[in-house]
Design a protein around this motif. Structure first.
Motif, short mmCIF file in Angstrom:
data_model
loop_
_atom_site.label_atom_id
_atom_site.label_comp_id
_atom_site.label_asym_id
_atom_site.label_seq_id
_atom_site.Cartn_x
_atom_site.Cartn_y
_atom_site.Cartn_z
N GLN A 41 -2.92 1.83 -9.37
CA GLN A 41 -3.37 2.94 -8.53
C GLN A 41 -3.04 2.75 -7.06
OE1 GLN A 41 -4.91 5.82 -9.96
NE2 GLN A 41 -4.03 4.73 -11.70
N ARG A 42 -2.88 1.49 -6.64
CA ARG A 42 -2.62 1.20 -5.24
C ARG A 42 -1.37 0.31 -5.16
NH1 ARG A 42 -6.28 2.70 -1.77
NH2 ARG A 42 -5.64 1.13 -0.22
N VAL A 43 -0.23 0.98 -4.94
CA VAL A 43 1.07 0.30 -5.00
C VAL A 43 1.62 0.13 -3.58
CG1 VAL A 43 3.41 0.38 -5.90
CG2 VAL A 43 1.50 1.30 -7.26
N VAL A 44 2.08 -1.08 -3.28
CA VAL A 44 2.79 -1.35 -2.03
C VAL A 44 4.24 -1.69 -2.38
CG1 VAL A 44 3.03 -2.94 -0.08
CG2 VAL A 44 0.77 -2.09 -0.71
N VAL A 45 5.19 -1.08 -1.66
CA VAL A 45 6.61 -1.24 -1.96
C VAL A 45 7.30 -1.87 -0.75
CG1 VAL A 45 8.68 -0.14 -2.82
CG2 VAL A 45 6.46 0.86 -3.34
N LEU A 46 8.11 -2.90 -0.99
CA LEU A 46 8.67 -3.69 0.10
C LEU A 46 10.19 -3.57 0.24
CD1 LEU A 46 6.45 -6.90 -0.13
CD2 LEU A 46 6.04 -4.75 1.10
N GLU A 52 11.96 4.83 -2.75
CA GLU A 52 12.56 6.02 -3.36
C GLU A 52 12.28 6.06 -4.86
OE1 GLU A 52 16.53 7.04 -2.41
OE2 GLU A 52 16.16 7.05 -0.25
N ALA A 53 12.33 4.90 -5.50
CA ALA A 53 12.04 4.85 -6.93
C ALA A 53 10.62 5.31 -7.21
CB ALA A 53 12.25 3.42 -7.46
N ALA A 54 9.66 4.78 -6.46
CA ALA A 54 8.26 5.17 -6.67
C ALA A 54 8.08 6.67 -6.48
CB ALA A 54 7.36 4.39 -5.71
N LEU A 55 8.64 7.21 -5.41
CA LEU A 55 8.49 8.64 -5.15
C LEU A 55 9.11 9.48 -6.26
CD1 LEU A 55 9.30 8.73 -1.32
CD2 LEU A 55 7.03 8.94 -2.39
N ALA A 56 10.29 9.09 -6.72
CA ALA A 56 10.97 9.83 -7.79
C ALA A 56 10.17 9.80 -9.08
CB ALA A 56 12.37 9.26 -8.02
N LEU A 57 9.37 8.75 -9.26
CA LEU A 57 8.54 8.61 -10.46
C LEU A 57 7.16 9.24 -10.28
CD1 LEU A 57 9.56 4.95 -11.27
CD2 LEU A 57 10.06 6.94 -12.70
N GLY A 58 6.95 9.88 -9.14
CA GLY A 58 5.68 10.56 -8.90
C GLY A 58 4.58 9.66 -8.38
N VAL A 59 4.95 8.49 -7.86
CA VAL A 59 3.96 7.54 -7.33
C VAL A 59 4.10 7.48 -5.82
CG1 VAL A 59 3.22 5.13 -7.28
CG2 VAL A 59 3.98 6.16 -9.43
N ARG A 60 3.05 7.86 -5.10
CA ARG A 60 3.07 7.74 -3.65
C ARG A 60 2.43 6.41 -3.28
NH1 ARG A 60 0.56 12.57 -0.43
NH2 ARG A 60 2.60 13.47 -0.94
N PRO A 61 3.20 5.48 -2.69
CA PRO A 61 2.63 4.17 -2.37
C PRO A 61 1.56 4.26 -1.29
CG PRO A 61 4.84 4.41 -1.44
CD PRO A 61 4.61 5.61 -2.31
N VAL A 62 0.61 3.32 -1.35
CA VAL A 62 -0.39 3.26 -0.27
C VAL A 62 0.21 2.59 0.95
CG1 VAL A 62 -2.36 3.30 -1.82
CG2 VAL A 62 -1.37 1.09 -1.15
N MET A 81 5.80 11.02 1.92
CA MET A 81 5.10 9.75 2.10
C MET A 81 3.62 9.90 2.40
SD MET A 81 7.17 7.36 1.37
CE MET A 81 6.45 5.86 2.04
N GLY A 82 3.19 11.09 2.79
CA GLY A 82 1.76 11.33 3.00
C GLY A 82 1.14 10.34 3.95
N THR A 83 0.05 9.69 3.51
CA THR A 83 -0.68 8.75 4.36
C THR A 83 -0.27 7.29 4.13
OG1 THR A 83 -2.47 8.62 2.72
CG2 THR A 83 -2.68 10.28 4.46
N ALA A 84 0.88 7.07 3.49
CA ALA A 84 1.35 5.70 3.26
C ALA A 84 1.43 4.94 4.58
CB ALA A 84 2.70 5.71 2.58
N VAL A 85 1.02 3.69 4.55
CA VAL A 85 0.97 2.86 5.75
C VAL A 85 2.25 2.02 5.85
CG1 VAL A 85 -0.25 0.96 6.90
CG2 VAL A 85 -1.54 2.74 5.68
N PRO A 86 2.96 2.06 6.98
CA PRO A 86 4.13 1.19 7.15
C PRO A 86 3.68 -0.26 7.35
CG PRO A 86 3.75 2.49 9.15
CD PRO A 86 2.77 2.98 8.13
#
Length: 302
Positions: A41-46, A52-62, A81-86
């Motif tokens: 439910q709470r994914v961080v992408v590095l 891009e993969a997460a977004l294409a799969l419908g997952v908005r990273p935190v 990206m919504g409220t995703a934190v850099p």
């Protein structure tokens, strides 16, 4: 860099906040085998391509690493990206910020973050892809598996393959052109080959390449002395500019050079400036789709 003990304590605190344990499964990645939650439910992408993969799969990273030249995100993903934190850059991840987001899954890359793997794994299960250049589909499949979305990932790749086949049909004999791909950087020029993001896509479509680019390697790093080696039936070029003007200065210097103006593609008016983000640096499925759209537009086969 925060200590492993401190990060482990933060991770333990985050786990304690969850009242309902998540079911888990094993995923094989570049580091071995990692146990991940079935439905994170709470994914961080590095990595940029992982985002891009997460977004294409419908997952908005935190949380996610900044886009290389975004503020903080590439224009082509900003509205998703919504409220995703850099959380820093691929090469300099802020581990304390990652831990503070209390992720239940981290998507990372061995090429970029292998040294930080112990700290990342102490925060949350961390799935590491292996390489960043070349075929984006390899990492995409891994990320989809890690997210519990392997079937959706397969469907996205099938849709991409269908789009490639459709574009190939519409291009017809145009794919017989030898297309050259050039990048301008501060103090350097690159002639891209097959084992690059753009190289893989052009090969998928079926384009021919000049002899020096039609090899299973990444790029020739060179300077203005190699301008004659940059020719093709058509040239695509993009520029890496960090904000100090040096990348654009290299571009201007080359495009104004008599050797460049003597190239057959230049004289035929078959030279196209394209986005560095889309054709090279973002490196993910969304950029791949945009690159296909660029080619369709340039060849007039939308």
């Amino acid at each position: 860099m925060p200590s492993l003990t401190k990060l482990a304590a933060l991770a333990a605190f985050a786990v304690g906040l969850c009242s309902t344990p998540l079911s888990a499964r094993d995923v094989k990645d570049a580091m071995g085998t990692v146990t991940v939650p079935d439905n994170p439910q709470r994914v961080v992408v590095l990595t940029n391509e992982g985002t891009e993969a997460a977004l294409a799969l419908g997952v908005r990273p935190v949380g996610a690493v900044n886009s290389w030249r975004g503020d903080p995100w590439w224009d082509h993903i900003d509205d998703q990206m919504g409220t995703a934190v850099p959380v820093g850059t691929e090469s300099a991840v802020n581990l304390e910020m990652v831990a503070a987001l209390e992720p239940d899954l981290i998507l990372a890359n061995r090429q970029r973050q292998e040294e930080a793997y112990p700290q990342l794994s102490a925060i949350a299960p961390t799935v590491m892809s292996g390489e960043l250049r070349g075929d984006w589909k390899v990492n995409f499949r891994l990320y989809a598996d890690a997210l519990g979305l392997a079937d959706k990932g397969a469907a996205e790749i099938a849709a991409y393959d269908e789009a490639v086949a459709d574009l190939r049909d519409r291009l017809g004999d145009a794919v017989d052109e030898k297309v050259s791909v050039i990048r301008f950087l501060p103090g350097q020029i690159r002639i891209y080959q097959l084992d690059s993001f753009s190289g893989v896509l052009l090969k998928d479509i079926g384009f021919d390449r000049p002899e020096n680019q039609n090899v299973d390697a990444f790029a020739i790093r060179t300077g203005k002395e190699s301008i004659p080696d940059m020719d093709g039936d058509r040239i695509f070029y993009f520029t890496w500019e960090t904000g100090n003007g040096e990348g654009e200065a290299m571009e201007k210097d080359v495009l104004g050079d008599p050797l460049w103006r003597s190239l057959s593609a230049v004289q035929a008016g078959r030279v196209h400036a394209v986005s560095d983000a889309v054709w090279n640096t973002a490196g993910g499925i969304i950029a791949a789709r945009l690159m296909l759209a660029d080619i369709a537009r340039i060849y007039g086969v939308q």
